[in-house]
Write an enzyme that holds these catalytic residues in place. Sequence first.
Site, PDB file in Angstrom:
ATOM      1  N   GLU A 130       0.796  -1.225   0.000  1.00 33.34           N
ATOM      2  CA  GLU A 130       0.000   0.000   0.000  1.00 33.34           C
ATOM      3  C   GLU A 130       0.831   1.278   0.000  1.00 33.34           C
ATOM      4  O   GLU A 130       0.377   2.303  -0.496  1.00 33.34           O
ATOM      5  CB  GLU A 130      -0.970   0.012   1.196  1.00 33.34           C
ATOM      6  CG  GLU A 130      -2.084  -1.039   1.098  1.00 33.34           C
ATOM      7  CD  GLU A 130      -1.597  -2.450   1.373  1.00 33.34           C
ATOM      8  OE1 GLU A 130      -0.468  -2.573   1.906  1.00 33.34           O
ATOM      9  OE2 GLU A 130      -2.322  -3.407   1.064  1.00 33.34           O
TER      10      GLU A 130
ATOM     11  N   ARG B 153     -19.120  -2.149   2.193  1.00 36.34           N
ATOM     12  CA  ARG B 153     -19.220  -3.496   1.638  1.00 36.34           C
ATOM     13  C   ARG B 153     -20.642  -3.963   1.296  1.00 36.34           C
ATOM     14  O   ARG B 153     -20.872  -4.448   0.196  1.00 36.34           O
ATOM     15  CB  ARG B 153     -18.560  -4.484   2.594  1.00 36.34           C
ATOM     16  CG  ARG B 153     -18.686  -5.943   2.146  1.00 36.34           C
ATOM     17  CD  ARG B 153     -17.891  -6.878   3.041  1.00 36.34           C
ATOM     18  NE  ARG B 153     -18.097  -8.266   2.646  1.00 36.34           N
ATOM     19  CZ  ARG B 153     -18.940  -9.103   3.242  1.00 36.34           C
ATOM     20  NH1 ARG B 153     -19.641  -8.694   4.292  1.00 36.34           N
ATOM     21  NH2 ARG B 153     -19.067 -10.341   2.812  1.00 36.34           N
TER      22      ARG B 153
END
Lengths: 277, 309
Positions: free
Chosen positions: B58, B167
């Site tokens: 990341e 989500r």
Amino acid sequence: MEKNLPEIAKRVRKEILGMVFEAGSGHIAGSFSSTDILVSLYFGDILEKKDKFVLSAGHYCPAYYSVLAEADMIPKKELKTLRSLGSRLQGHPHNLGLPGIVLTSSGPLGQGLSQAAGLALAAKMDPSASTSAMSSVPNGSRQAKFRVYCLMSDAEQQEGQIWEAAMFSAKYKLDNLVGIIDKNGIQIDGTTEEIMPLGDLGAKYLSFGWETMEIDGHNFGQILDALETSKHISDKPTVIIARTIPGKGVSFMEGKWQWHVGAPTKKELEKALKELK
Amino acid sequence: MKKEILKSTRDGFGEAILELGKKDKNIVVVDADLKESLRVSAFAEKFPERFIEVGVAEQNLIGVAAGLALFGKTVFTTSFACFTPAICWNNIRISVCYSKANVKIVGSHGGIATGADGASHQAIEDLALMRVLPEMVVLAPADFSQAKELTRLAAKHKGPVYLRLTRPATPLITSYRSPLTKIGGSQILRTGENLTIIGCGPILTEALKAAENLDAEVINCYSLKPIDKKTIINSVRKTGKVITIEDHSIYGGLGSAIAEILAQEYPVPVKILGIKDTFGESARDHRQLWQKYGISKETILKEAEKMLR
């Protein structure tokens, strides 16, 4: 045009001393150890017009600003404003202060190589291609629009992000990316061997899929040869590991990690300038 | 009874980025091994030249994105909110914000609504982490269609943006006739006189359910930074009391942003509802977690009752 690189390097070192003394703080050891590399890059007929330079070891900026001044990209008289309020010459480079001149901001180590890789990738991207066959490295073999040179310190190799970028650059076959490591063996609180031994950096980069060269970072011939050779490497990035001496150029500073950061006294400044005559 | 359509904000992002990719050749997506979850597989297939995969890395994700942006690309990074900004906050600070790089950081699976994966994957600090960064625009769409709209706005905006997605598939609550969505804007989902409820993200469904039993004004504050001070203060002038709700810590997120404004410019009682400085846990249905952690219709009604006494 033939340029006298050692003479330019001498002037650069004098400017570095002057500006750090004036500012009352700054990083001399690394600025001095990387001077010959920077001078070779900027004045040794290496950079093409569109090529980019990323200073990942941001604290080397006294050398960088000085070289930019030598190259007439910033006025020499501005160098003495280093680190002062309102100066474009921030303690660690801020690209927005020098638009069109300095491309990335740096300071925290380890971030420059990723940005350099992103730039190198951009140089190979063809935005008009949209439905080429799915491949893991769609841009890999395309001719790059420009090359990217990234100067890092050796201690910086301790940051994990460097190795993320190394893996990435090999995957995307960034043969227009050249990493240069100023391997002066020191960092803030001691030698790299004491603080966190780096092992065989060359072997590490080799295993990450890079073309690896190791040179004497104060031999202009070797620096220029390595930089030229890197232009002919295909399908993989190049790292030039330059063995250097911290504080190179001033006898009482050479080899001493204590000069990583800190301004000289007036006496030390005079003594140093005398040596650089 | 009409069957409720449920769609996720991440699906909205996926559709929008594909459409954007078709229109603008400068759009690039950089992903950290989460392309399926972030709904960018279609983009990757259609535009392989403009889809960059960095793997589980990341920090490099952000650095590469910044490099691409510095050469003029409009870059979207895709990962989970628990990873970006969490893992690479300093990269976002210096490589993106300090340089004003045109990078849009998309953090999906925000909040405890992430559910089954458990606390490590439930980002409840991301809004706070991004809000404190200069130059960062912070957006949290309430539903699928707002996610599409905010993706488009993020692409148009010149500079760093954080887009927080979720989500689960959740109800559509932003009407097509709502006021123009804009950076720095907000949306009154329901007017009322006695209480102002301000929320962001799909958790607003709980606020709307609670508001059915209250004379409450419900504001969808989808732009946390910059924030729509005017609309908020106008509403508060009318109602005199505020409850904020977010699927995020009570510290540093939407509630804090509202409290910062009101404490300094129009002090009224404010109750901040959120995750009370604790980690979440696994559950199979996100609504079970909202219930357990006190960010549900029931909690709102309880707090409203206290305030309206």
